[in-house]
Design an enzyme around this catalytic site. Sequence first.
Site, PDB file in Angstrom:
ATOM      1  N   VAL A  11     -12.801  -1.368   1.994  1.00 29.60           N
ATOM      2  CA  VAL A  11     -12.888  -2.098   0.726  1.00 29.60           C
ATOM      3  C   VAL A  11     -13.892  -3.244   0.801  1.00 29.60           C
ATOM      4  CG1 VAL A  11     -11.589  -3.636  -0.802  1.00 29.60           C
ATOM      5  CG2 VAL A  11     -10.641  -1.446  -0.149  1.00 29.60           C
ATOM      6  N   ASP A  30     -16.216 -10.414   9.326  1.00 31.13           N
ATOM      7  CA  ASP A  30     -15.113  -9.681   9.972  1.00 31.13           C
ATOM      8  C   ASP A  30     -14.841 -10.305  11.330  1.00 31.13           C
ATOM      9  OD1 ASP A  30     -13.966  -6.597   9.195  1.00 31.13           O
ATOM     10  OD2 ASP A  30     -13.490  -7.384  11.195  1.00 31.13           O
ATOM     11  N   THR A  86      -3.546  -4.575   4.869  1.00 27.97           N
ATOM     12  CA  THR A  86      -2.137  -4.935   4.639  1.00 27.97           C
ATOM     13  C   THR A  86      -1.289  -3.711   4.991  1.00 27.97           C
ATOM     14  OG1 THR A  86      -2.487  -4.363   2.303  1.00 27.97           O
ATOM     15  CG2 THR A  86      -2.505  -6.700   2.865  1.00 27.97           C
ATOM     16  N   GLU A 153      -8.099  -3.727  -6.015  1.00 29.08           N
ATOM     17  CA  GLU A 153      -9.191  -2.756  -5.965  1.00 29.08           C
ATOM     18  C   GLU A 153      -8.625  -1.352  -6.156  1.00 29.08           C
ATOM     19  OE1 GLU A 153     -12.529  -3.126  -5.912  1.00 29.08           O
ATOM     20  OE2 GLU A 153     -12.280  -1.000  -6.282  1.00 29.08           O
ATOM     21  N   LYS A 210      -1.376  -2.952  -9.306  1.00 27.73           N
ATOM     22  CA  LYS A 210      -1.901  -2.141  -8.211  1.00 27.73           C
ATOM     23  C   LYS A 210      -0.810  -1.239  -7.616  1.00 27.73           C
ATOM     24  CE  LYS A 210      -4.404  -0.529  -4.972  1.00 27.73           C
ATOM     25  NZ  LYS A 210      -5.411   0.470  -5.216  1.00 27.73           N
ATOM     26  N   LEU A 256      -3.076  16.524 -10.168  1.00 26.03           N
ATOM     27  CA  LEU A 256      -2.132  17.626 -10.309  1.00 26.03           C
ATOM     28  C   LEU A 256      -2.557  18.801  -9.423  1.00 26.03           C
ATOM     29  CD1 LEU A 256      -1.286  17.698 -14.156  1.00 26.03           C
ATOM     30  CD2 LEU A 256       0.181  16.941 -12.281  1.00 26.03           C
ATOM     31  N   CYS A 266      -3.492   4.249   1.594  1.00 26.61           N
ATOM     32  CA  CYS A 266      -2.877   3.467   0.515  1.00 26.61           C
ATOM     33  C   CYS A 266      -1.515   3.980   0.045  1.00 26.61           C
ATOM     34  CB  CYS A 266      -3.830   3.390  -0.671  1.00 26.61           C
ATOM     35  SG  CYS A 266      -5.290   2.403  -0.277  1.00 26.61           S
ATOM     36  N   ARG A 334      -5.770   7.586   8.460  1.00 28.03           N
ATOM     37  CA  ARG A 334      -4.490   6.892   8.297  1.00 28.03           C
ATOM     38  C   ARG A 334      -3.505   7.750   7.486  1.00 28.03           C
ATOM     39  NH1 ARG A 334      -6.762   0.974   6.640  1.00 28.03           N
ATOM     40  NH2 ARG A 334      -8.483   2.239   5.846  1.00 28.03           N
TER      41      ARG A 334
END
Length: 455
Positions: A11, A30, A86, A153, A210, A256, A266, A334
């Site tokens: 992101v 970073d 997160t 985002e 979000k 779908l 996410c 992930r």
Amino acid sequence: MKIAIIGSGYVGLVSGACLADFGHEVTCIDINAERIEKLRAGEIPIYEPGLDELVARNTRFKRLSFSTELEGPVHDAEAVFIAVGTPSRRGDGHADLTYVYRAVRDVAAALNPDRLTVVVDKSTVPVGTGDEVEWIIREERPGVPFAVVSNPEFLREGAAIADFKRPDRIVVGVEDDEDAREIMREVYRPLFLNETPILFTRRRTAELIKYAGNAFLAMKITFINEIADLCERLDADVQDVALGIGLDGRIGKKFLHAGPGYGGSCFPKDTLALIKTAQDHESPVRLIETTVAINDQRKRAMSRKVVQAAGGDLRGKTVAVLGLTFKPNTDDMRDSPAISLIQGLQDAGALVRGFDPEGMEEALKVIDGVEYCTDAYETVGGADVAVIVTEWDQFRALDFDRMGKAMRDPVLVDLRNIYTRADVEARGFRYVDVGRGRQTPPPAMVRENVLRLRA
Ligand code: NAD
């Protein structure tokens, strides 16, 4: 406008490069020194189509730079974006806000005391985090002017640049502060020229938007996955069902596609975090609780589908897994469905060979005991079953004659429904899809076809 971005992952880096392309002067920061070194050397540490070119262009025009030090860039910036990870907190599924709070403390220390800085939370954080961030900064720097804004985002990996530059909407959660609102308008001004809607809400509402969005999409995927299972029992076609309901404007066609269950960086963690927040506030989101449970079971169930396709027993057999990332056009592993699938296959006694066009380096970090190969054909060599897990373009036009000759038994489990049964069976394969009905012909007949094909 000068902008600092804290966290240069999927992101942060995409947002930074796009905001620089809008004409802002952006520093991406970073704590991972290796990442910043790579970026300075022109190397992109993640796979995202078009990002290399965008970063190179904006670095060349000196609108985009990279640093491990945040003091200078944060001091000079009017807007500081927090885009750190997160992840799920180990043990309870709450969002782990350690990285956010650490970044916020560092940012607080560097804020310019002489003018307003907007601290923009772009990370996905539980409702109320903005309040906490405001409290931390006020404690650390009493009297310094700042505003905390939530700007979730919505970009998708694999299409991140287009999503950032042409979003469906921008959500900005800001408490009663017209100056902060104006800075946010300035950040996104080029998008208003394209008439992108900007939705100003209260900060807590933006934070919830979000989670609600991701939970809804996860639920939509899970819904069609359950309908796919039902289709298999009823001999109906889930793709036609999806189209039939998706053409209804109230439902919509997207999300779908029946498959092996959602994964990625996410949906799994955000659905869990929403459940936890809702439980803490004694307002459970039972639809999402059920969604998570169904999806977890599904990922594991996919290995049973492969066992069945292989005739009921995988001991001593080889399974070729094509695609490891949670979706195409990313190297992100992930929570990829491939992880539970491969675990299930190995538990059933299979030897697993695997290949992914971009995700091998990440896959090596999270999946053990797989024989990694360099392309699809090497992967299927000697295999008893091939499984398509990720719908990379290069798996959409496989040479079935070549595959059939390389495999011990030509069986294809297509967990993304990218082929049609008739095409694959015509090539002598046994074919298993997700929810498109009609039984495969008996194996014996198929083998006959293959023998003919090989001869
Ligand atoms: P990521 O893991 O790719 O990147 C996070 C980066 O932050 C890492 O490079 C890490 O080194 C850096 N970092 C951590 N602490 C730091 C600190 N104190 N100072 C500076 N850098 C620090 O994560 P991501 O996928 O980019 O996700 C970031 C946030 O955006 C998450 O909250 C995620 O839920 C959300 N989000 C992600 C996506 C997506 O598709 N990946 C989409 C929308 C929202």
